[in-house]
Design a protein around this motif. Structure first.
Motif, PDB file in Angstrom:
ATOM      1  N   GLY A 115      21.486  25.314   2.706  1.00 29.25           N
ATOM      2  CA  GLY A 115      21.074  26.146   3.834  1.00 29.25           C
ATOM      3  C   GLY A 115      21.583  27.561   3.655  1.00 29.25           C
ATOM      4  O   GLY A 115      22.673  27.779   3.126  1.00 29.25           O
ATOM      5  N   ARG A 116      20.768  28.538   4.087  1.00 28.16           N
ATOM      6  CA  ARG A 116      21.136  29.947   3.963  1.00 28.16           C
ATOM      7  C   ARG A 116      20.858  30.635   5.287  1.00 28.16           C
ATOM      8  O   ARG A 116      19.827  30.370   5.913  1.00 28.16           O
ATOM      9  N   GLN A 117      21.773  31.517   5.709  1.00 28.05           N
ATOM     10  CA  GLN A 117      21.634  32.169   7.003  1.00 28.05           C
ATOM     11  C   GLN A 117      22.016  33.643   6.909  1.00 28.05           C
ATOM     12  O   GLN A 117      23.142  33.967   6.541  1.00 28.05           O
ATOM     13  N   PRO A 118      21.080  34.561   7.247  1.00 28.16           N
ATOM     14  CA  PRO A 118      21.466  35.973   7.334  1.00 28.16           C
ATOM     15  C   PRO A 118      22.457  36.170   8.480  1.00 28.16           C
ATOM     16  O   PRO A 118      22.348  35.524   9.521  1.00 28.16           O
ATOM     17  N   LEU A 119      23.416  37.054   8.270  1.00 27.80           N
ATOM     18  CA  LEU A 119      24.391  37.407   9.304  1.00 27.80           C
ATOM     19  C   LEU A 119      24.238  38.898   9.590  1.00 27.80           C
ATOM     20  O   LEU A 119      25.005  39.718   9.108  1.00 27.80           O
ATOM     21  N   GLY A 120      23.221  39.239  10.333  1.00 27.49           N
ATOM     22  CA  GLY A 120      22.901  40.640  10.551  1.00 27.49           C
ATOM     23  C   GLY A 120      22.141  41.189   9.364  1.00 27.49           C
ATOM     24  O   GLY A 120      21.581  40.450   8.554  1.00 27.49           O
ATOM     25  N   GLU A 121      22.149  42.525   9.235  1.00 28.49           N
ATOM     26  CA  GLU A 121      21.377  43.172   8.171  1.00 28.49           C
ATOM     27  C   GLU A 121      22.116  43.239   6.841  1.00 28.49           C
ATOM     28  O   GLU A 121      21.505  43.397   5.799  1.00 28.49           O
ATOM     29  N   ARG A 122      23.441  43.108   6.861  1.00 33.12           N
ATOM     30  CA  ARG A 122      24.220  43.367   5.646  1.00 33.12           C
ATOM     31  C   ARG A 122      24.965  42.159   5.100  1.00 33.12           C
ATOM     32  O   ARG A 122      25.678  42.274   4.119  1.00 33.12           O
ATOM     33  N   ALA A 123      24.833  41.020   5.728  1.00 30.56           N
ATOM     34  CA  ALA A 123      25.601  39.857   5.282  1.00 30.56           C
ATOM     35  C   ALA A 123      24.732  38.611   5.264  1.00 30.56           C
ATOM     36  O   ALA A 123      23.702  38.536   5.939  1.00 30.56           O
ATOM     37  N   GLU A 124      25.172  37.645   4.480  1.00 31.19           N
ATOM     38  CA  GLU A 124      24.454  36.384   4.367  1.00 31.19           C
ATOM     39  C   GLU A 124      25.452  35.286   4.026  1.00 31.19           C
ATOM     40  O   GLU A 124      26.406  35.505   3.293  1.00 31.19           O
ATOM     41  N   ALA A 125      25.229  34.115   4.578  1.00 31.37           N
ATOM     42  CA  ALA A 125      26.075  32.959   4.289  1.00 31.37           C
ATOM     43  C   ALA A 125      25.198  31.820   3.809  1.00 31.37           C
ATOM     44  O   ALA A 125      24.028  31.711   4.189  1.00 31.37           O
ATOM     45  N   SER A 126      25.752  30.974   2.957  1.00 29.01           N
ATOM     46  CA  SER A 126      25.020  29.790   2.514  1.00 29.01           C
ATOM     47  C   SER A 126      25.987  28.628   2.379  1.00 29.01           C
ATOM     48  O   SER A 126      27.184  28.809   2.174  1.00 29.01           O
ATOM     49  N   LEU A 127      25.445  27.444   2.498  1.00 24.61           N
ATOM     50  CA  LEU A 127      26.234  26.218   2.396  1.00 24.61           C
ATOM     51  C   LEU A 127      25.398  25.185   1.655  1.00 24.61           C
ATOM     52  O   LEU A 127      24.220  24.987   1.964  1.00 24.61           O
ATOM     53  N   THR A 128      26.006  24.536   0.667  1.00 29.68           N
ATOM     54  CA  THR A 128      25.329  23.512  -0.117  1.00 29.68           C
ATOM     55  C   THR A 128      26.206  22.269  -0.169  1.00 29.68           C
ATOM     56  O   THR A 128      27.384  22.354  -0.508  1.00 29.68           O
ATOM     57  N   ALA A 129      25.625  21.131   0.164  1.00 32.05           N
ATOM     58  CA  ALA A 129      26.301  19.851  -0.013  1.00 32.05           C
ATOM     59  C   ALA A 129      25.647  19.162  -1.205  1.00 32.05           C
ATOM     60  O   ALA A 129      24.422  19.215  -1.363  1.00 32.05           O
ATOM     61  N   PHE A 130      26.436  18.535  -2.061  1.00 31.07           N
ATOM     62  CA  PHE A 130      25.862  17.934  -3.267  1.00 31.07           C
ATOM     63  C   PHE A 130      26.505  16.587  -3.567  1.00 31.07           C
ATOM     64  O   PHE A 130      27.622  16.295  -3.142  1.00 31.07           O
ATOM     65  N   ARG A 131      25.767  15.786  -4.312  1.00 30.95           N
ATOM     66  CA  ARG A 131      26.257  14.487  -4.791  1.00 30.95           C
ATOM     67  C   ARG A 131      25.558  14.206  -6.122  1.00 30.95           C
ATOM     68  O   ARG A 131      24.343  14.343  -6.235  1.00 30.95           O
ATOM     69  N   LEU A 132      26.347  13.817  -7.128  1.00 31.92           N
ATOM     70  CA  LEU A 132      25.820  13.535  -8.459  1.00 31.92           C
ATOM     71  C   LEU A 132      26.496  12.278  -8.989  1.00 31.92           C
ATOM     72  O   LEU A 132      27.720  12.208  -9.056  1.00 31.92           O
TER      73      LEU A 132
END
Length: 197
Positions: free
Chosen positions: A9-26
């Motif tokens: 998942g990716r989320q803009p935080l206003g015009e100058r920032a962005e956050a992302s989160l990834t969950a994984f399993r292998l």
């Protein structure tokens, strides 16, 4: 690979920032690793790696950019005599903070701070030996990229790795030392000056 999954998942935080989160399993079968007891490469028992990667990036005010990443990873054997033991040479925690400051005259200053958590030594499948210690590291570089070089994808740089001259080992294995089985470490270089194009 026995199975894998990833949710991002990716989320803009206003015009100058962005956050992302990834969950994984292998889930893996027949991963190859060196067995110091047998003195040869062998297939390991089945393993599972799962965790979370988080990232935040920010630009302000068009001259300063930074990027922070954190990874939590749980890597274990899922069958065989070491079922439930931690897979060697996989840190549970890793964090990186990178920044770039654009300066006048086509110059940029880069800084990278890295933290790598402790890890089981290579070959320690039963988790009975020593740990490879956690370590921090800071690298700096000054970059020069005028338009005439950028058109060719080139830049000149001068930098300093391991700014604080930290003593640490990036890798280590269980092995034979003076007729006994113990940890063998491969230390990283101290402070390193570098330059190039």
């Amino acid at each position: 690979v026995l199975g894998q999954g990833r949710v991002h998942g990716r989320q803009p935080l206003g015009e100058r920032a962005e956050a992302s989160l990834t969950a994984f399993r292998l889930e893996m079968r027949d991963e190859i690793a060196y067995n110091a007891y047998a003195m040869r490469n062998e297939n390991m028992d089945d393993t599972r790696r799962q965790g979370v990667e988080a990232r935040v990036g920010w630009t302000w005010p068009d001259r300063l950019r930074w990027d922070a990443n954190y990874t939590f990873q749980d890597a274990v054997f899922t069958e065989g005599p070491n079922d439930g033991c931690t897979v060697p040479l996989v840190p549970r925690h890793k964090a990186v903070l990178a920044a770039r400051l654009d300066l006048p005259a086509n110059l940029a200053l880069d800084g990278v701070g890295t933290y790598v958590g402790r890890q089981r030594l290579g070959g320690d499948y039963a988790n009975t030996g020593d740990w490879l210690d956690a370590y921090p590291r800071v690298d700096l570089a000054l970059r020069y990229r005028p338009a005439r070089l950028a058109a060719f994808g080139l830049e000149a740089f001068a930098g300093l790795d391991n700014v604080f001259d930290r003593l640490y080992a990036e890798s280590g294995y269980m092995g034979w030392v003076d007729e006994s089985f113990a940890g063998v470490y491969y230390p990283a270089p101290g402070r390193v000056w570098k330059a190039g194009v």
